[in-house]
Design a protein around this motif. Structure first.
Motif, short mmCIF file in Angstrom:
data_model
loop_
_atom_site.label_atom_id
_atom_site.label_comp_id
_atom_site.label_asym_id
_atom_site.label_seq_id
_atom_site.Cartn_x
_atom_site.Cartn_y
_atom_site.Cartn_z
N SER A 1 0.86 -1.19 0.00
CA SER A 1 0.00 0.00 0.00
C SER A 1 0.89 1.24 0.00
CB SER A 1 -0.92 0.02 1.23
OG SER A 1 -1.82 -1.06 1.20
N VAL A 2 0.91 1.94 -1.11
CA VAL A 2 1.75 3.13 -1.22
C VAL A 2 1.20 4.23 -0.33
CG1 VAL A 2 2.47 4.98 -2.77
CG2 VAL A 2 2.59 2.59 -3.52
N ARG A 3 2.07 4.76 0.51
CA ARG A 3 1.66 5.79 1.47
C ARG A 3 2.42 7.10 1.31
NH1 ARG A 3 1.41 0.94 4.49
NH2 ARG A 3 -0.66 0.57 5.41
N SER A 4 3.55 7.08 0.61
CA SER A 4 4.34 8.30 0.49
C SER A 4 4.77 8.52 -0.95
CB SER A 4 5.59 8.23 1.38
OG SER A 4 6.46 7.19 0.96
N VAL A 5 4.89 9.77 -1.31
CA VAL A 5 5.32 10.18 -2.64
C VAL A 5 6.46 11.17 -2.47
CG1 VAL A 5 4.64 11.33 -4.79
CG2 VAL A 5 2.99 9.88 -3.57
N GLN A 6 7.55 10.91 -3.17
CA GLN A 6 8.70 11.82 -3.12
C GLN A 6 8.86 12.48 -4.48
OE1 GLN A 6 12.23 9.90 -1.63
NE2 GLN A 6 11.12 8.86 0.02
N ALA A 7 8.70 13.77 -4.51
CA ALA A 7 8.80 14.53 -5.75
C ALA A 7 9.63 15.78 -5.48
CB ALA A 7 7.40 14.91 -6.26
N GLU B 1 15.62 15.28 -8.57
CA GLU B 1 15.77 13.90 -8.15
C GLU B 1 14.75 13.00 -8.86
OE1 GLU B 1 15.53 13.46 -3.96
OE2 GLU B 1 17.03 15.01 -3.53
N ARG B 2 15.08 11.73 -8.94
CA ARG B 2 14.13 10.79 -9.53
C ARG B 2 12.91 10.66 -8.63
NH1 ARG B 2 15.97 5.34 -12.12
NH2 ARG B 2 16.49 4.74 -9.99
N PRO B 3 11.73 10.54 -9.21
CA PRO B 3 10.52 10.37 -8.38
C PRO B 3 10.56 9.04 -7.66
CG PRO B 3 10.01 10.02 -10.70
CD PRO B 3 11.42 10.53 -10.65
N ALA B 4 9.84 8.97 -6.54
CA ALA B 4 9.84 7.75 -5.73
C ALA B 4 8.53 7.64 -4.98
CB ALA B 4 11.01 7.75 -4.75
N THR C 1 11.21 2.02 -0.14
CA THR C 1 11.03 3.10 -1.11
C THR C 1 11.46 2.61 -2.48
OG1 THR C 1 11.42 4.83 0.55
CG2 THR C 1 11.73 5.45 -1.76
N TRP C 2 10.64 2.89 -3.48
CA TRP C 2 10.94 2.54 -4.86
C TRP C 2 11.10 3.83 -5.67
CZ3 TRP C 2 7.26 0.07 -1.96
CH2 TRP C 2 7.43 -1.32 -1.76
N GLU C 3 12.24 4.01 -6.29
CA GLU C 3 12.43 5.16 -7.18
C GLU C 3 12.63 4.66 -8.60
OE1 GLU C 3 17.14 6.26 -7.23
OE2 GLU C 3 15.91 7.26 -5.72
N ALA C 4 12.28 5.51 -9.56
CA ALA C 4 12.37 5.13 -10.96
C ALA C 4 12.35 6.38 -11.82
CB ALA C 4 11.19 4.21 -11.33
N ASP C 5 12.61 6.18 -13.11
CA ASP C 5 12.50 7.32 -14.02
C ASP C 5 11.04 7.74 -14.20
OD1 ASP C 5 15.32 7.29 -14.67
OD2 ASP C 5 14.90 5.46 -15.83
N LEU C 6 10.15 6.77 -14.19
CA LEU C 6 8.72 7.01 -14.43
C LEU C 6 7.91 6.26 -13.38
CD1 LEU C 6 6.28 7.93 -16.20
CD2 LEU C 6 6.63 5.84 -17.55
N ILE C 7 6.97 6.95 -12.78
CA ILE C 7 6.03 6.31 -11.86
C ILE C 7 4.62 6.53 -12.37
CG2 ILE C 7 5.09 6.31 -9.52
CD1 ILE C 7 7.86 6.86 -8.48
N VAL C 8 3.89 5.43 -12.55
CA VAL C 8 2.53 5.45 -13.10
C VAL C 8 1.54 5.20 -11.98
CG1 VAL C 8 0.94 4.42 -14.76
CG2 VAL C 8 3.38 4.62 -15.32
N ALA C 9 0.67 6.17 -11.72
CA ALA C 9 -0.38 6.02 -10.71
C ALA C 9 -1.61 5.43 -11.38
CB ALA C 9 -0.70 7.36 -10.09
N ALA C 10 -1.80 4.13 -11.21
CA ALA C 10 -2.97 3.43 -11.75
C ALA C 10 -3.72 2.80 -10.58
CB ALA C 10 -2.54 2.38 -12.76
N GLY D 1 -6.54 3.66 -8.96
CA GLY D 1 -7.98 3.79 -8.80
C GLY D 1 -8.47 5.16 -8.41
N ALA D 2 -9.79 5.26 -8.25
CA ALA D 2 -10.44 6.54 -7.98
C ALA D 2 -9.94 7.18 -6.70
CB ALA D 2 -11.96 6.35 -7.94
N ASP D 3 -9.60 6.37 -5.71
CA ASP D 3 -9.10 6.90 -4.44
C ASP D 3 -7.58 6.90 -4.39
OD1 ASP D 3 -11.67 7.37 -3.20
OD2 ASP D 3 -11.87 5.20 -3.06
N SER D 4 -6.97 7.20 -5.51
CA SER D 4 -5.52 7.14 -5.66
C SER D 4 -4.77 7.91 -4.58
CB SER D 4 -5.14 7.70 -7.04
OG SER D 4 -3.75 7.91 -7.15
N ALA D 5 -3.85 7.20 -3.90
CA ALA D 5 -3.00 7.87 -2.93
C ALA D 5 -2.01 8.81 -3.61
CB ALA D 5 -2.25 6.82 -2.11
#
Length: 399
Positions: free
Chosen positions: A120-126, A130-133, A140-149, A151-155
């Motif tokens: 369950s993703v609870r934190s966003v680093q932007a 720096e690379r998003p995470a 913590t997972w960081e990457a070049d691209l992070i896709v928020a898929a 749902g409607a209640d997207s964290a």
């Protein structure tokens, strides 16, 4: 190697994860549930969804599982016609069992992918430069691209576009597939197609064929969906099913027979959620890459036009095409901006048509419904034809 994290393993998340993995990205797929699984219902896929699947390289799998839906017209609850079936045009949908489609996505995930369930993703680093995470409080997972898929209640959307809130659309929907071995025997001249409309109530059924027959789902059966004005029901599934039987009692055949053949565990309830307002941007460049919103996380809307899965697949196909030639840095940043510029107007366009279709097909109250029925011949064909045209006109961008 370019890297991506996809949050959420629904239709949009699986399609996107597979598309990126097959084109050379190292992908991590994060899913909140304890395993990847589909619900046991089915989906209507309109031509735009089919075009998106073909663009993603999944058309062959779709051909094996899709069942065409014949033209069926629109009826009142007593069976009288509101609109007779018209010749099937370019905007004809197909129906697929959700588990069959899920199997197609799983088969297409490719090798460059790591799947993590129970996350369950609870934190966003932007942070600039720096690379998003994202993180779950432990990892913590960081990457070049992070896709928020997710749902409607997207964290993730709550952090990136907090002004967009998921609210009730005022409708709840139920979906079910009656397995082929339990499906009721219907009159030979009865075609399962079209919709039946009442005051704030809608019912649609379609055949998935007999198991293993030509032009049928590999699982077979009968799919139905019911939309009802009001909020989602908190009761157990058995109680929900009894409510549906009461609400649709006296409607024309075979609606009562289908509900009678349905078991509580067949039932999937969906609370109709919509975003208000739509996010002003669907992509957020950070550092060498950034975040994108996809599917219901980007544009959740009511069920009236049945375009949730279609729009998510459009998102996936568009994102794949735009990032395919891009490398982290200015090129990927530009691709994400192009994704937002392409998808945000499309979501707004379909959302507008969805609201118009809802006003025609699901009015509330006896007086409004009677007025709708009297004006149906003059009003509805224009509204429904326009909505079908908008849904069908999308084409995938050149990769």
């Amino acid at each position: 190697m370019r890297s991506a994290v996809v949050v959420g393993a629904g239709v949009g998340g699986l399609a996107t994860a597979g598309a990126l993995a097959r084109t050379g990205w190292r992908v991590t797929l994060l899913e909140r549930a304890d395993r990847l699984r589909a619900d046991p219902a089915a989906l209507l896929l309109w031509p735009n969804a089919v075009a998106a699947l073909r663009s993603l390289g999944l058309g062959g799998g779709l051909d094996a599982i899709a069942t065409p839906v014949p033209a069926g017209g629109l009826r009142r609850a007593d069976g009288q016609w509101l609109a007779q079936p018209a010749p099937q045009g370019a905007a004809a949908p197909v129906v697929v069992h959700a588990e069959d489609l899920h199997d197609t996505f799983i088969a297409g995930l490719g090798d460059h992918i790591e799947i993590r369930t129970g996350v369950s993703v609870r934190s966003v680093q932007a942070r600039a430069g720096e690379r998003p995470a994202v993180g779950d409080g432990r990892v913590t997972w960081e990457a070049d691209l992070i896709v928020a898929a997710d749902g409607a209640d997207s964290a993730l959307r709550a952090r990136l576009a907090p002004q967009s809130i998921a609210v009730s659309s005022g409708y709840a929907a139920w979906r079910a597939v009656i397995p082929w071995y339990r499906a009721p025997k219907l009159a030979e001249d009865l075609v399962l197609a079209g919709e039946t409309l009442g005051g704030g109530y809608r019912f649609l059924a379609a055949s998935l064929g007999n198991r293993g027959s030509s032009g049928a789902s590999t699982r077979g059966g009968i799919y139905w969906t019911a939309t009802v004005a009001g909020a989602a029901r908190p009761e157990p599934k058995a109680t929900q099913l009894n409510l549906l039987k009461r609400w649709f009692a006296g409607w024309h055949a075979p609606i009562s027979d289908l509900l009678a053949a349905t078991e509580p565990d067949d039932l999937i309830q969906q609370d109709g959620r919509q975003l208000r307002p739509l996010p002003t941007e669907l992509a957020f460049p950070y550092g060498p890459g950034g975040f994108v919103l996809l599917g219901d996380a980007a544009h959740a809307m009511p069920h009236h036009l049945t375009q949730g899965a279609g729009l998510a697949l459009e998102d996936a196909a568009t994102l794949r095409a735009l990032v395919l030639p891009s490398v982290p840095g200015p090129g990927l940043n530009a691709a994400l901006a192009a994704y937002s510029a392409a998808r945000r107007p499309r979501a707004a366009q379909v959302g507008k048509q969805t609201q118009r279709v809802g006003a025609v097909l699901a009015p509330r109250g006896t007086l409004v419904t009677r007025a709708r029925d009297r004006a149906f011949g003059a009003l509805a064909p224009r509204v429904l034809d326009k909505a079908a045209e908008v849904a069908a006109q999308w084409q995938p961008p050149a990769a």
